[in-house]
Design a protein around this motif. Structure first.
Motif, PDB file in Angstrom:
ATOM      1  N   GLY A  16       0.765  -1.240   0.000  1.00  0.00           N
ATOM      2  CA  GLY A  16       0.000   0.000   0.000  1.00  0.00           C
ATOM      3  C   GLY A  16       0.793   1.286   0.000  1.00  0.00           C
ATOM      4  O   GLY A  16       0.400   2.270   0.635  1.00  0.00           O
ATOM      5  N   PHE A  17       1.897   1.317  -0.718  1.00  0.00           N
ATOM      6  CA  PHE A  17       2.621   2.583  -0.823  1.00  0.00           C
ATOM      7  C   PHE A  17       1.770   3.612  -1.572  1.00  0.00           C
ATOM      8  O   PHE A  17       1.083   3.281  -2.536  1.00  0.00           O
ATOM      9  N   ASP A  18       1.840   4.848  -1.105  1.00  0.00           N
ATOM     10  CA  ASP A  18       1.110   5.904  -1.797  1.00  0.00           C
ATOM     11  C   ASP A  18       1.750   6.218  -3.146  1.00  0.00           C
ATOM     12  O   ASP A  18       1.090   6.620  -4.092  1.00  0.00           O
ATOM     13  N   ARG A  19       3.043   6.063  -3.151  1.00  0.00           N
ATOM     14  CA  ARG A  19       3.752   6.263  -4.414  1.00  0.00           C
ATOM     15  C   ARG A  19       4.956   5.355  -4.437  1.00  0.00           C
ATOM     16  O   ARG A  19       5.538   5.031  -3.409  1.00  0.00           O
ATOM     17  N   VAL A  20       5.325   4.967  -5.668  1.00  0.00           N
ATOM     18  CA  VAL A  20       6.477   4.098  -5.848  1.00  0.00           C
ATOM     19  C   VAL A  20       7.363   4.708  -6.921  1.00  0.00           C
ATOM     20  O   VAL A  20       6.889   5.085  -7.985  1.00  0.00           O
ATOM     21  N   LEU A  21       8.619   4.821  -6.593  1.00  0.00           N
ATOM     22  CA  LEU A  21       9.575   5.402  -7.527  1.00  0.00           C
ATOM     23  C   LEU A  21      10.605   4.337  -7.886  1.00  0.00           C
ATOM     24  O   LEU A  21      11.246   3.771  -7.005  1.00  0.00           O
ATOM     25  N   ASN A  22      10.743   4.058  -9.177  1.00  0.00           N
ATOM     26  CA  ASN A  22      11.763   3.105  -9.613  1.00  0.00           C
ATOM     27  C   ASN A  22      12.875   3.839 -10.337  1.00  0.00           C
ATOM     28  O   ASN A  22      12.599   4.640 -11.227  1.00  0.00           O
ATOM     29  N   VAL A  23      14.084   3.570  -9.950  1.00  0.00           N
ATOM     30  CA  VAL A  23      15.229   4.206 -10.610  1.00  0.00           C
ATOM     31  C   VAL A  23      15.868   3.190 -11.545  1.00  0.00           C
ATOM     32  O   VAL A  23      16.426   2.194 -11.096  1.00  0.00           O
ATOM     33  N   TRP A  24      15.752   3.457 -12.840  1.00  0.00           N
ATOM     34  CA  TRP A  24      16.238   2.495 -13.841  1.00  0.00           C
ATOM     35  C   TRP A  24      17.254   3.153 -14.767  1.00  0.00           C
ATOM     36  O   TRP A  24      17.142   4.339 -15.089  1.00  0.00           O
ATOM     37  N   SER A  25      18.165   2.355 -15.256  1.00  0.00           N
ATOM     38  CA  SER A  25      19.097   2.875 -16.262  1.00  0.00           C
ATOM     39  C   SER A  25      18.412   2.872 -17.626  1.00  0.00           C
ATOM     40  O   SER A  25      17.433   2.150 -17.840  1.00  0.00           O
ATOM     41  N   VAL A  26      18.923   3.687 -18.551  1.00  0.00           N
ATOM     42  CA  VAL A  26      18.249   3.840 -19.850  1.00  0.00           C
ATOM     43  C   VAL A  26      18.079   2.547 -20.606  1.00  0.00           C
ATOM     44  O   VAL A  26      17.188   2.465 -21.457  1.00  0.00           O
ATOM     45  N   ASP A  27      18.905   1.558 -20.350  1.00  0.00           N
ATOM     46  CA  ASP A  27      18.702   0.340 -21.145  1.00  0.00           C
ATOM     47  C   ASP A  27      17.394  -0.365 -20.785  1.00  0.00           C
ATOM     48  O   ASP A  27      17.010  -1.307 -21.447  1.00  0.00           O
ATOM     49  N   HIS A  28      16.693   0.144 -19.786  1.00  0.00           N
ATOM     50  CA  HIS A  28      15.362  -0.395 -19.486  1.00  0.00           C
ATOM     51  C   HIS A  28      14.242   0.478 -20.046  1.00  0.00           C
ATOM     52  O   HIS A  28      13.084   0.295 -19.721  1.00  0.00           O
ATOM     53  N   GLN A  29      14.612   1.448 -20.864  1.00  0.00           N
ATOM     54  CA  GLN A  29      13.600   2.410 -21.322  1.00  0.00           C
ATOM     55  C   GLN A  29      12.415   1.740 -22.023  1.00  0.00           C
ATOM     56  O   GLN A  29      11.279   2.172 -21.873  1.00  0.00           O
TER      57      GLN A  29
END
Length: 568
Positions: free
Chosen positions: A338-351
């Motif tokens: 139940g997170f209000d927001r989720v932030l994922n930090v990805w490198s560009v090769d996952h674009q």
RNA sequence: GCCCUCGUAGCUCAGUUGGAUAGAGCACCGGCCUCCGGAGCCGGGAGCACAGGUUCGAGUCCUGUCGAGGGUACCA
């Protein structure tokens, strides 16, 4: 705690004045007319500048009212109440509303900072909402390479900014301990263990061959003894757990070199073993977002915005893909936990993965606005003009540990946070080492140390800061030099800078802000003698300004995860 | 081929989501220690890849060209 930053406060005043004009002249402007209040770079244009008259005039023209922007600006200016926070209003250029704040207002903010250091650089926009930052999440197959350092520094920087903005933040590392890469790693490690015991083992063709594998193998053999290798069939399974422990311990210790700790290490394997992956697929099937073709189970991503291809969830051999685990994982984040927001930090090769992920969240009936993905570009590591190859499988890469050992955590963090996430970073090791003393991070730290030094020395000389109940009046009487004003003005930007870093997911704004403050401190130091026993009143006031600058610098450095030393 | 990101000073990078005269560090040249820390300060040269378009106003938005990187898997 200040609910509004200074800029927001000014904007609200301008909006109120606009609304008053709108009502009086029956302009019929929309209530939420877009306009900006900014800090102009040219000081002749005041402390704040609003483009409201230009946008209002454009809107008026559309509804048939032809009023020049400067005329609109004059009308709005007439409705603005004058007080300390808005001492003078000018109409300039094509119709800018230039606002000047009274110096006393800035002195008051300096006093507030000194009186309440723990409140500075804190906002309550988050209101305690629970937010998760998932970052690094590198495959558990070896030490982190330097690209992982950028991810770590960016993710932790974002987390710190969000904490400062009043969010409750959880830092999470997603452990990909279920996929083919981890299997390959275990097979490679097994071969290394066999070799360690003098046996002959075949390395998997694309296996992991870095020098670190020998250390891992030694550690694994120590934990498992020697007998386990006798069971050729069960050896790999026996190795799996210890292998994961060993690699994660390594990663954890590397990350900690940068002063970063994760609150949770979340296992992908656990999602499979608990049936959550199957459940997620079933949920998607309930939504008719799934079909069978060519023996595989597909997610109909192409029905969603930004996607032109469907994605396999379960391979024709019955093994679910990483993407299927991602469905379960994000369900767990957004619904179960139940997170209000989720932030994922990805490198560009996952674009390419971004639109699929968003489609997946939407297809499960979750709010895709709650998922934010921050992409950062790669780090090109260069030494003496030659690019350093970074391939984990071949083992020819520079680890985070090595780079930190060479240039130090503060320099690494600061350097990586002077770049916007989406820009490619070129990190020249030879140059960073050479320029070590000239590195901007030391410029900022030096400025902080110098302020500390002045404050310590003041005590020794018997020069004191004014009493708490007298401080506002004291500063108003004694401060007034342009260098003092420039520094004080700059310090009041902290809230707006913090907000910008939050909204744009760009902690690097703060590094540039810190450098500007350091520069203003130096200018102040040059022009204004602080310690002067013949003028204790002036000295006391300037000591307050030093203390405020010290507090703000220390706060920013903390947000960047960089030390703020009292001496160097 | 299609999609994404990026082309800003000799080099490495910022540029307040479209604002007024485009900034910093390094490098180069010239100055500044009787004085709170010279890891500092002051001055100098040099730049928005190119061509159109949108509007009061473009480094920023749109189109095209050129160039760099990435993506386009029943890998993760």
């Amino acid at each position: 705690m200040a609910a509004l930053t200074l800029r927001q406060e000014i904007r609200a005043r301008v909006a109120a004045a606009l609304a008053a004009c709108n009502a009086e002249h029956e302009w019929n402007l929309p209530a939420e007319l877009a306009f900006e209040v900014t800090r102009p770079r040219n000081p002749d244009h005041g402390d704040f500048s609003a483009n409201v008259a230009m946008t209002a005039a454009a809107a008026l023209r559309k509804s048939g009212v032809n009023l020049p922007p400067r005329e609109v600006a004059a009308q709005i200016a007439g409705r603005l109440p004058k007080d300390g926070a808005m001492a003078a209003v000018d109409v300039a250029g094509p119709g800018f509303l230039n606002l000047k704040v009274a110096p006393a207002w800035f002195w008051d903010r300096v006093a507030d900072t000194v009186l309440h250091p723990s409140r500075t650089g804190r906002l309550d926009v988050g209101q305690g909402r629970w937010i998760q930052v998932e970052f690094v999440s590198a495959n558990p197959t070896g030490p982190l390479h330097f690209g992982g350092a950028r991810n770590a520094v960016l993710g932790d920087g974002l987390a710190r900014v969000m904490e400062a903005c009043g969010y409750s933040v959880q830092r999470e590392f997603y452990v990909n301990d279920a996929g083919a890469q981890f299997d390959l790693f275990v097979q490679s490690l097994l071969a290394a263990c066999v070799q360690l015991h003098g046996g002959r083992a075949e390395f998997p063709p694309d296996g992991y061959r870095g020098a670190y594998m020998h250390e891992y193998a030694a550690a694994a053999c120590e934990r498992l003894g020697t007998d386990w290798l006798a069971d050729a069939e069960g050896a790999a399974d026996a190795l799996r757990g210890p292998a994961l422990d060993i690699v994660l311990e390594d990663v954890r210790s590397e990350i900690s070199l940068l002063g970063i700790e994760f609150d949770q290490w979340f296992s992908e394997r656990a999602l499979h073993e608990s049936g959550q992956v199957e459940a997620a697929i079933a949920r998607l099937a309930d939504q008719d977002a799934v079909y069978r073709a060519e023996g595989a189970v597909w997610f109909a991503a192409s029905r969603y915005e930004g996607n032109d291809q469907d994605v396999v969830l379960v391979r024709s051999n019955g093994v679910p893909t990483y993407f299927a685990a991602d469905a379960a994982y994000h369900w767990d984040k957004l619904r179960t936990r139940g997170f209000d927001r989720v932030l994922n930090v990805w490198s560009v090769d996952h674009q390419g993965h971004v639109p699929r992920m968003q489609a997946l969240v939407e297809a499960m009936g979750l709010d895709r606005a709650k998922l934010k993905i921050v992409l950062y570009d790669l780090v090109k590591l260069v030494r003496d003009g030659n690019e350093v190859a970074m391939s984990k499988r071949s083992g020819s890469f520079l680890t985070l540990r090595e780079v930190v050992a060479e240039v130090g955590s503060d320099a690494v963090r600061f350097m990586l946070l002077t770049r916007a996430p989406e820009s490619v970073v070129e990190f020249d090791l030879a140059r960073v080492v050479e320029q070590n003393p000239e590195n901007p991070v030391y410029f900022v730290q030096y400025s902080h140390a110098r302020l500390c030094s002045i404050l310590v020395r003041a005590q020794a000389e018997g020069l004191l800061l004014p009493d708490a109940d007298d401080i506002h009046g004291h500063l108003r009487i004694h401060l007034g030099h342009p260098a003092e004003l420039e520094l004080a003005r700059l310090l009041t930007e902290l809230g707006d800078q913090l907000l910008a870093a939050l909204e744009r997911s760009s902690p690097h704004n703060l590094t540039y802000y810190a450098m500007r403050i350091a520069s203003a401190v130096n200018g102040f130091y040059r022009d204004c003698r602080v310690l002067d026993r013949s003028q204790p009143g002036l000295s006391g006031a300037r000591l307050c300004l030093c203390d405020a600058a010290r507090i703000v610098l220390a706060r920013i450095l903390h947000l960047l995860g960089v030390n703020a030393p009292a001496s160097m």
